[in-house]
Design a protein around this motif. Structure first.
Motif, PDB file in Angstrom:
ATOM      1  N   LYS A  51      -1.932  18.566 -29.298  1.00  0.00           N
ATOM      2  CA  LYS A  51      -1.207  17.994 -28.183  1.00  0.00           C
ATOM      3  C   LYS A  51      -1.300  19.062 -26.817  1.00  0.00           C
ATOM      4  N   GLY A  67      -1.357  27.698 -15.896  1.00  0.00           N
ATOM      5  CA  GLY A  67      -1.997  28.954 -16.707  1.00  0.00           C
ATOM      6  C   GLY A  67      -2.839  28.277 -17.825  1.00  0.00           C
ATOM      7  N   ALA A  74       2.016  28.511 -17.450  1.00  0.00           N
ATOM      8  CA  ALA A  74       2.841  29.646 -17.491  1.00  0.00           C
ATOM      9  C   ALA A  74       4.259  29.131 -18.083  1.00  0.00           C
ATOM     10  N   ILE A  85       7.653  28.248 -17.482  1.00  0.00           N
ATOM     11  CA  ILE A  85       8.490  27.853 -16.154  1.00  0.00           C
ATOM     12  C   ILE A  85       9.803  28.340 -16.498  1.00  0.00           C
ATOM     13  N   LYS A  86      10.360  28.167 -17.695  1.00  0.00           N
ATOM     14  CA  LYS A  86      11.738  28.882 -17.862  1.00  0.00           C
ATOM     15  C   LYS A  86      11.870  30.470 -17.648  1.00  0.00           C
ATOM     16  N   ALA A 142       0.507  24.164 -21.884  1.00  0.00           N
ATOM     17  CA  ALA A 142       0.969  23.382 -20.694  1.00  0.00           C
ATOM     18  C   ALA A 142       1.359  24.169 -19.553  1.00  0.00           C
TER      19      ALA A 142
END
Ligand code: HXC
Length: 257
Positions: free
Chosen positions: A59, A108, A65, A67-68, A63
């Motif tokens: 999948k 990233g 770097a 983000i959280k 996705a």
């Protein structure tokens, strides 16, 4: 070698590094960055390793770097910790690297794929630099490497709109060397890596160094640099072996010296 966010396996002279944060679509947090860089540098020091494949899941290659992790940070945090600078060390690894990309390679993730030497995409791959949608810009070289790979027209559109490219567009644009069916991705990438790993390791390193120099210098200087390395390979045992094997009509047995 107690990694928690990646898996590292050896398959002959090829090493396989799998990003393994499936619940976060392999988002590149600090731990994962440090583990990938440490593993790649350890493999680079190992004379038994001739090529490294970096892959993700079906999948997501990655996705982006994390983000959280980034959300609460200040300018001073990012500057003083020199956020993302460790990724530069991956680009300085001398052993050839192959990115095997299925699914999302965003932000990233796209930048990580572009840090590798050979980029092979599954037909499911999706590339982009959608940072602008989060109110930020690429930070691991995306604005530079994407532009060098696909030119200003597409790089500018992708960075300014956040639009993504599918595998076919990425191949047309020159971002990936080829597309394979998703089910065959790992086998194809490992086969390419085995081919590279079967070459003389120091000569492969020099070939990589020569190609990479083209991004850093003028044509005349780049050709000069290539010529010096070309002369240097005649100091290797593998040059004598490779040319002798050709003349003797047998496969070469490189000693990586
Ligand atoms: C942290 C992430 C993440 C990321 C996905 N996740 N991407 N966590 N950082 N970059 C998490 C989600 O929060 C979610 O966690 C879980 O992974 C599954 O993701 P979903 O969104 O539910 O999956 P889906 O609906 O299939 O959508 C997939 C997606 C979407 C299109 C890839 O996740 C997405 O747009 N992700 C962000 C892509 C992006 O903007 N990347 C650039 C990042 S910035 P939970 O806990 O909810 O299950 C970047 C910048 C570098 O890379 C330099 C800038 C400073």
């Amino acid at each position: 070698d107690a990694y928690e966010t990646i898996l590292v396996e050896r398959k002959g002279r090829t090493a396989l590094l799998t990003l393994n944060r499936p619940k976060a679509l392999n988002a590149l947090n600090l731990q994962l960055m440090n583990e990938v860089v440490a593993a790649a540098e350890a493999l680079d020091r190992d004379p038994e390793v001739g090529c490294v494949v970096i892959t993700g899941s079906a999948k997501a290659f990655a996705a982006g770097a994390d983000i959280k992790e980034m959300r609460p940070r200040s300018y001073m945090d990012m500057y003083l910790e020199d956020w993302f600078a460790a990724w530069d060390r991956l680009g300085r690894v001398r052993t050839p690297t192959v990115a095997a990309v299925a699914g999302y390679a965003l932000g990233g993730g796209c930048e990580l794929a572009m840090l590798c030497d050979i980029l092979i995409a599954a037909d499911t791959a999706v590339f982009g630099q959608p940072e602008i949608k989060l109110g930020v810009i690429p930070g691991i070289g995306g604005s530079q490497r994407l532009t060098r790979a696909v030119g200003k027209a597409k790089a500018m559109e992708l960075c300014l709109t956040g639009r993504t490219m599918d595998a076919a567009e990425a191949e047309r644009a020159g971002l990936v060397s080829r597309i394979v069916p998703a089910d065959d991705l790992l086998a194809e990438a490992l086969a390419v890596a085995d081919t590279v790993a079967g070459m003389s390791a120091p000569v492969a390193m020099m070939a990589k160094e020569a190609v990479n120099r083209s991004f850093e210098t003028t044509l005349a200087e780049g050709v000069h640099f290539e010529r010096r390395l070309f002369h240097a390979v005649f100091a290797t045992a593998d040059q004598k072996e490779g040319m002798s094997a050709f003349v003797d009509k047998r496969p070469p047995e490189f000693t990586h010296r």
